[in-house]
Design an enzyme around this catalytic site. Structure first.
Site, PDB file in Angstrom:
ATOM      1  N   ARG A 231       1.109  -1.164   0.085  1.00  0.00           N
ATOM      2  CA  ARG A 231       0.002  -0.065  -0.018  1.00  0.00           C
ATOM      3  C   ARG A 231       0.973   1.455  -0.094  1.00  0.00           C
ATOM      4  O   ARG A 231       1.998   1.438   0.799  1.00  0.00           O
ATOM      5  CB  ARG A 231      -0.929  -0.040   1.227  1.00  0.00           C
ATOM      6  CG  ARG A 231      -1.884  -0.957   1.148  1.00  0.00           C
ATOM      7  CD  ARG A 231      -2.934  -0.737   0.127  1.00  0.00           C
ATOM      8  NE  ARG A 231      -4.281  -1.508  -0.121  1.00  0.00           N
ATOM      9  CZ  ARG A 231      -4.219  -2.538  -1.024  1.00  0.00           C
ATOM     10  NH1 ARG A 231      -3.193  -2.945  -1.442  1.00  0.00           N
ATOM     11  NH2 ARG A 231      -5.270  -3.428  -0.976  1.00  0.00           N
ATOM     12  N   GLU A 260      -2.419   7.777  -4.793  1.00  0.00           N
ATOM     13  CA  GLU A 260      -2.883   6.828  -5.982  1.00  0.00           C
ATOM     14  C   GLU A 260      -4.232   7.054  -6.192  1.00  0.00           C
ATOM     15  O   GLU A 260      -4.749   6.932  -7.557  1.00  0.00           O
ATOM     16  CB  GLU A 260      -2.283   5.592  -6.034  1.00  0.00           C
ATOM     17  CG  GLU A 260      -3.321   4.608  -5.012  1.00  0.00           C
ATOM     18  CD  GLU A 260      -2.909   3.025  -5.190  1.00  0.00           C
ATOM     19  OE1 GLU A 260      -1.704   2.770  -5.119  1.00  0.00           O
ATOM     20  OE2 GLU A 260      -4.035   2.324  -5.238  1.00  0.00           O
ATOM     21  N   HIS A 292      -0.688  -0.111  -9.574  1.00  0.00           N
ATOM     22  CA  HIS A 292      -1.435  -1.102  -8.782  1.00  0.00           C
ATOM     23  C   HIS A 292      -1.758  -2.174  -9.854  1.00  0.00           C
ATOM     24  O   HIS A 292      -3.071  -2.627  -9.851  1.00  0.00           O
ATOM     25  CB  HIS A 292      -2.723  -0.478  -8.108  1.00  0.00           C
ATOM     26  CG  HIS A 292      -2.913  -1.254  -6.852  1.00  0.00           C
ATOM     27  ND1 HIS A 292      -3.251  -0.445  -5.785  1.00  0.00           N
ATOM     28  CD2 HIS A 292      -3.145  -2.448  -6.528  1.00  0.00           C
ATOM     29  CE1 HIS A 292      -3.581  -1.277  -4.688  1.00  0.00           C
ATOM     30  NE2 HIS A 292      -3.423  -2.518  -4.993  1.00  0.00           N
TER      31      HIS A 292
HETATM   32  P1  NAI Z   1      -1.250 -11.430   4.750  1.00  0.00           P
HETATM   33  O1  NAI Z   1      -2.224 -10.878   5.633  1.00  0.00           O
HETATM   34  O2  NAI Z   1      -1.234 -12.987   4.381  1.00  0.00           O
HETATM   35  O3  NAI Z   1       0.122 -11.062   5.298  1.00  0.00           O
HETATM   36  C1  NAI Z   1       0.525  -9.679   5.968  1.00  0.00           C
HETATM   37  C2  NAI Z   1       1.467  -9.962   6.911  1.00  0.00           C
HETATM   38  O4  NAI Z   1       2.066  -8.746   7.318  1.00  0.00           O
HETATM   39  C3  NAI Z   1       1.087 -10.664   7.963  1.00  0.00           C
HETATM   40  O5  NAI Z   1       2.194 -11.836   8.441  1.00  0.00           O
HETATM   41  C4  NAI Z   1       1.073  -9.728   9.423  1.00  0.00           C
HETATM   42  O6  NAI Z   1       1.591 -10.472  10.452  1.00  0.00           O
HETATM   43  C5  NAI Z   1       2.378  -8.728   8.684  1.00  0.00           C
HETATM   44  N1  NAI Z   1       2.463  -7.584   9.576  1.00  0.00           N
HETATM   45  C6  NAI Z   1       1.434  -7.041  10.028  1.00  0.00           C
HETATM   46  N2  NAI Z   1       1.925  -5.869  10.725  1.00  0.00           N
HETATM   47  C7  NAI Z   1       3.258  -5.792  10.443  1.00  0.00           C
HETATM   48  C8  NAI Z   1       4.092  -4.838  10.631  1.00  0.00           C
HETATM   49  N3  NAI Z   1       3.902  -3.636  11.427  1.00  0.00           N
HETATM   50  N4  NAI Z   1       5.493  -5.039  10.215  1.00  0.00           N
HETATM   51  C9  NAI Z   1       5.556  -5.995   9.672  1.00  0.00           C
HETATM   52  N5  NAI Z   1       4.775  -7.323   9.223  1.00  0.00           N
HETATM   53  C10 NAI Z   1       3.374  -6.973   9.597  1.00  0.00           C
HETATM   54  O7  NAI Z   1      -1.225 -10.535   3.570  1.00  0.00           O
HETATM   55  P2  NAI Z   1      -0.857 -10.718   2.072  1.00  0.00           P
HETATM   56  O8  NAI Z   1      -1.868 -11.479   1.184  1.00  0.00           O
HETATM   57  O9  NAI Z   1       0.530 -11.338   2.073  1.00  0.00           O
HETATM   58  O10 NAI Z   1      -0.885  -9.269   1.533  1.00  0.00           O
HETATM   59  C11 NAI Z   1       0.134  -8.285   1.826  1.00  0.00           C
HETATM   60  C12 NAI Z   1      -0.490  -6.916   1.332  1.00  0.00           C
HETATM   61  O11 NAI Z   1      -0.139  -6.922   0.126  1.00  0.00           O
HETATM   62  C13 NAI Z   1      -1.919  -6.616   1.533  1.00  0.00           C
HETATM   63  O12 NAI Z   1      -1.998  -6.027   2.937  1.00  0.00           O
HETATM   64  C14 NAI Z   1      -2.193  -5.593   0.689  1.00  0.00           C
HETATM   65  O13 NAI Z   1      -2.201  -4.221   1.093  1.00  0.00           O
HETATM   66  C15 NAI Z   1      -1.115  -5.891  -0.517  1.00  0.00           C
HETATM   67  N6  NAI Z   1      -1.926  -6.431  -1.900  1.00  0.00           N
HETATM   68  C16 NAI Z   1      -1.293  -5.659  -3.022  1.00  0.00           C
HETATM   69  C17 NAI Z   1      -1.682  -6.014  -4.082  1.00  0.00           C
HETATM   70  C18 NAI Z   1      -1.587  -5.283  -5.417  1.00  0.00           C
HETATM   71  O14 NAI Z   1      -1.897  -5.554  -6.279  1.00  0.00           O
HETATM   72  N7  NAI Z   1      -0.292  -4.621  -5.292  1.00  0.00           N
HETATM   73  C19 NAI Z   1      -2.768  -7.153  -4.371  1.00  0.00           C
HETATM   74  C20 NAI Z   1      -3.120  -7.905  -2.965  1.00  0.00           C
HETATM   75  C21 NAI Z   1      -2.576  -7.473  -1.715  1.00  0.00           C
END
Ligand code: NAI
Length: 331
Positions: A231, A260, A292
């Site tokens: 993000r 964005e 994105h």
């Molecule tokens: P997920 O929920 O599987 O993993 C997120 C991880 O971040 C978790 O392990 C959590 O413990 C960790 N986390 C939470 N707070 C944190 C902190 N302060 N410092 C370090 N780690 C922390 O989510 P997933 O599926 O891996 O997605 C990650 C991010 O990717 C989403 O939040 C979303 O914003 C972004 N995303 C972007 C897309 C794009 O098209 N550019 C598409 C899908 C997701």
């Protein structure tokens, strides 16, 4: 038939939703407009709304949706920082697509990294003009370099396995470490201090807002490569620009940008955009920005449509809330 108002529609959304909607007893009306408090009235007479990452579902929007009779907010995204789900709690349930293709996003992050490391974005432009000079295109090996991964959830893990395949040393940071992956978890400060490449895969929360800022950039290695496919507001864009201008940051690959929402997914090629920070970032040869699109693969789009429609069908036909974003559970 469940009636769905679908906001912020693009042609690539329709392809998969149109194919699958009938199977789930859904009838979709597509709206190009974004869902906000001002446009929520459009959903009058619909059972559910389907929204995306730049729709703004704040408290006033939730109120308008309730007044319009909407009974479910279905996000066709994994991230949900654009929804005031605490306010929505006990008013309208909010569901999402928690994982549709972690590989799609991880592979896009790797594409940004490989491009920046070998300057193929610049080579592409040169050879199209029959300029076969390779001066200035010198890159560096990723093999043996250290990558710091912030967030080791689904996407972070997929990115880590790509980096391991490239022969990189991986450092990880996550407040909830995952056992059994053989990962070297370190404090954030170690990520900043020791990484040649830093890739952000954590959600946007008050704790992670401007995680990369002037202070943290100052702690990083000279020439660090920053990648953000999560993000935009994880990075303070002004600080990033300063870091690039001073050569502290060697390159940046961004699929997201903090401002964005009024720009990405739209064509401004005939306009003069007013965001000077973005214009300056785009003007630098070592910055690669995509709008994105990390999620944009056939597999991911199919999975997004299938899970979104399944979420809706299960709620209206069976009273089940699957993939709910629930405040009570988060407390
Ligand atoms: P997920 O929920 O599987 O993993 C997120 C991880 O971040 C978790 O392990 C959590 O413990 C960790 N986390 C939470 N707070 C944190 C902190 N302060 N410092 C370090 N780690 C922390 O989510 P997933 O599926 O891996 O997605 C990650 C991010 O990717 C989403 O939040 C979303 O914003 C972004 N995303 C972007 C897309 C794009 O098209 N550019 C598409 C899908 C997701």
């Amino acid at each position: 038939m469940i009636k769905i108002a679908f906001f912020d529609t693009k042609p690539y959304d329709r392809r998969w939703f149109d194919r699958l909607a009938g199977d789930y007893g859904c009838k979709i009306k597509y709206f190009e407009t974004k869902l906000t408090a001002d446009t929520a009235i459009t959903a009058q007479g619909y059972d559910a709304v389907v929204a995306f990452v730049n729709d703004v579902i704040d408290a006033p929007a939730v109120d308008r949706l309730m007044e319009a009779g909407v009974r479910l907010i279905a996000l066709r995204s994994a991230g949900y920082n654009n929804v005031d789900f605490r306010y929505a709690c006990d008013k309208i349930p909010v569901v999402r697509v928690p994982a549709y293709s972690p590989s799609a996003v991880a592979e896009h992050a790797a594409a940004l990294l490989l491009t920046l490391a070998r300057k193929t974005h610049r080579a592409y432009v040169r050879t199209r003009e029959f300029n076969f000079n390779i001066s200035g295109l010198d890159g560096f090996d990723l093999h043996g370099k250290t990558v710091g991964v912030v967030g080791t959830g689904r996407i972070g893990q997929a990115f880590i396995s790509i980096c391991r395949g490239l022969g990189m040393r991986v450092l990880a940071h996550d407040p909830y470490p995952v056992d059994g992956l053989g990962l070297e978890y370190v404090p954030r400060e170690t990520i900043w201090r020791e990484s040649d490449v830093i890739s952000l895969h954590c959600p946007l929360t008050p704790d992670t807002h401007h995680l990369v800022n002037a202070d943290t950039i100052a702690q990083m290695k000279e020439g660090v490569i920053l990648l953000n496919t999560s993000r935009g507001a994880l990075i303070d864009s002004e600080a990033l620009l300063e870091g690039l201008k001073s050569h502290k940051v060697g390159a940046a690959g961004l699929d997201v940008y903090e401002e964005e929402s009024d720009l990405f997914f739209e064509d401004f090629s005939n306009s003069i955009i007013q965001d000077d920070t973005l214009s300056l970032l785009l003007s630098l040869p070592n910055v690669l920005i995509t709008s994105h699109q990390a999620f944009l693969t056939d597999q991911a789009l199919h999975n997004i449509a299938q899970t979104t429609l399944e979420n809706i069908h299960r709620y209206f036909d069976k009273g089940e809330l699957v993939n709910e974003i629930c405040y009570h559970k988060d407390k």
